[in-house]
Design a protein around this motif. Structure first.
Motif, PDB file in Angstrom:
ATOM      1  N   GLN A  22       5.385 134.854 115.320  1.00 17.01           N
ATOM      2  CA  GLN A  22       6.492 134.156 114.658  1.00 17.01           C
ATOM      3  C   GLN A  22       5.962 133.223 113.585  1.00 17.01           C
ATOM      4  O   GLN A  22       6.541 133.124 112.503  1.00 17.01           O
ATOM      5  CB  GLN A  22       7.327 133.378 115.677  1.00 17.01           C
ATOM      6  CG  GLN A  22       8.148 134.261 116.598  1.00 17.01           C
ATOM      7  CD  GLN A  22       8.773 133.461 117.735  1.00 17.01           C
ATOM      8  OE1 GLN A  22       8.203 132.497 118.231  1.00 17.01           O
ATOM      9  NE2 GLN A  22       9.965 133.885 118.134  1.00 17.01           N
ATOM     10  N   GLN A  23       4.871 132.513 113.871  1.00 15.70           N
ATOM     11  CA  GLN A  23       4.288 131.615 112.881  1.00 15.70           C
ATOM     12  C   GLN A  23       3.826 132.400 111.658  1.00 15.70           C
ATOM     13  O   GLN A  23       4.030 131.969 110.525  1.00 15.70           O
ATOM     14  CB  GLN A  23       3.109 130.845 113.480  1.00 15.70           C
ATOM     15  CG  GLN A  23       3.514 129.806 114.492  1.00 15.70           C
ATOM     16  CD  GLN A  23       2.306 129.202 115.202  1.00 15.70           C
ATOM     17  OE1 GLN A  23       1.242 129.798 115.266  1.00 15.70           O
ATOM     18  NE2 GLN A  23       2.504 128.016 115.747  1.00 15.70           N
TER      19      GLN A  23
ATOM     20  N   ARG B 281       5.009 135.242 110.555  1.00 14.27           N
ATOM     21  CA  ARG B 281       6.184 135.687 109.793  1.00 14.27           C
ATOM     22  C   ARG B 281       6.829 134.539 109.041  1.00 14.27           C
ATOM     23  O   ARG B 281       7.417 134.748 107.992  1.00 14.27           O
ATOM     24  CB  ARG B 281       7.191 136.355 110.719  1.00 14.27           C
ATOM     25  CG  ARG B 281       6.831 137.774 111.087  1.00 14.27           C
ATOM     26  CD  ARG B 281       7.981 138.465 111.779  1.00 14.27           C
ATOM     27  NE  ARG B 281       8.265 137.869 113.080  1.00 14.27           N
ATOM     28  CZ  ARG B 281       7.786 138.298 114.226  1.00 14.27           C
ATOM     29  NH1 ARG B 281       7.004 139.343 114.250  1.00 14.27           N
ATOM     30  NH2 ARG B 281       8.075 137.706 115.354  1.00 14.27           N
ATOM     31  N   ALA B 282       6.732 133.318 109.560  1.00 12.90           N
ATOM     32  CA  ALA B 282       7.356 132.166 108.921  1.00 12.90           C
ATOM     33  C   ALA B 282       6.510 131.615 107.779  1.00 12.90           C
ATOM     34  O   ALA B 282       6.984 130.815 106.995  1.00 12.90           O
ATOM     35  CB  ALA B 282       7.608 131.068 109.961  1.00 12.90           C
ATOM     36  N   ASN B 283       5.266 132.044 107.671  1.00 18.24           N
ATOM     37  CA  ASN B 283       4.373 131.615 106.614  1.00 18.24           C
ATOM     38  C   ASN B 283       4.926 132.110 105.270  1.00 18.24           C
ATOM     39  O   ASN B 283       5.237 133.290 105.118  1.00 18.24           O
ATOM     40  CB  ASN B 283       3.001 132.227 106.929  1.00 18.24           C
ATOM     41  CG  ASN B 283       1.966 131.995 105.884  1.00 18.24           C
ATOM     42  OD1 ASN B 283       2.191 132.209 104.706  1.00 18.24           O
ATOM     43  ND2 ASN B 283       0.802 131.593 106.339  1.00 18.24           N
ATOM     44  N   THR B 284       5.043 131.217 104.303  1.00 17.43           N
ATOM     45  CA  THR B 284       5.626 131.575 103.005  1.00 17.43           C
ATOM     46  C   THR B 284       4.867 132.707 102.333  1.00 17.43           C
ATOM     47  O   THR B 284       5.483 133.622 101.776  1.00 17.43           O
ATOM     48  CB  THR B 284       5.660 130.343 102.080  1.00 17.43           C
ATOM     49  OG1 THR B 284       6.382 129.306 102.732  1.00 17.43           O
ATOM     50  CG2 THR B 284       6.303 130.669 100.748  1.00 17.43           C
TER      51      THR B 284
END
Length: 153
Positions: free
Chosen positions: A6-7, A9-12
């Motif tokens: 999840q982290q 995927r959330a990385n810009t």
């Protein structure tokens, strides 16, 4: 606590990469659907070839590829009838990679697909949101293109 997946995927940066990949595949799908078979790797040529033709070394540099790798992509495009090699009129030792009529039509199909994707983005984000996205991406790309040592602290 979010999982590592999840982290990631959330990385810009990861999100921009994923958007690039997904939109690139949609462009290829649109072009293939219009009757112009190709692979995603062919966009390394189609995205930057000049209408009057380009040298292989310039295409390779622009795509951040080795000349050998670019030569393989160009050979595939020659086999598909999209480009051909011609002597460079400014240097008898050099060759230009030049679009054929089929190559021009393929690029036209790609441009039509891109226009459709732009319309989809406007539908999704609204005109103002789309304009904001373009403004932010323009700023990001201008900053990213500069030498990292020139950036203010």
């Amino acid at each position: 606590m979010p999982s590592t997946d999840q982290q990631r995927r959330a990385n810009t940066i990861a999100m921009l990469g994923q958007a690039y990949s997904l939109l690139g595949f949609r462009i290829v799908d649109g072009v293939v659907g219009a009757g112009y078979p190709q692979k995603p790797s062919h966009s390394a040529v189609f995205a930057q070839i000049k209408r009057e033709g380009s040298r292989l070394t310039d295409l390779a540099r622009g795509a951040n590829m080795t000349p050998q790798s670019m030569s393989e992509v160009v050979a595939e495009l020659i086999d598909l009838g999209y480009v051909e090699r011609r002597p460079d009129p400014t240097d008898g030792r050099a060759k230009l990679i030049v679009l054929t009529a089929r190559g021009h039509a393929c690029i036209d199909a790609g441009e039509a697909t891109i226009q459709d994707l732009e319309a989809d983005i406007t539908t999704l984000l609204g005109k103002q949101g789309h304009n904001q996205l373009r403004t932010l991406l323009t700023k990001l790309l201008a900053t990213a293109a500069r030498d990292p040592h020139d950036r203010p602290e």
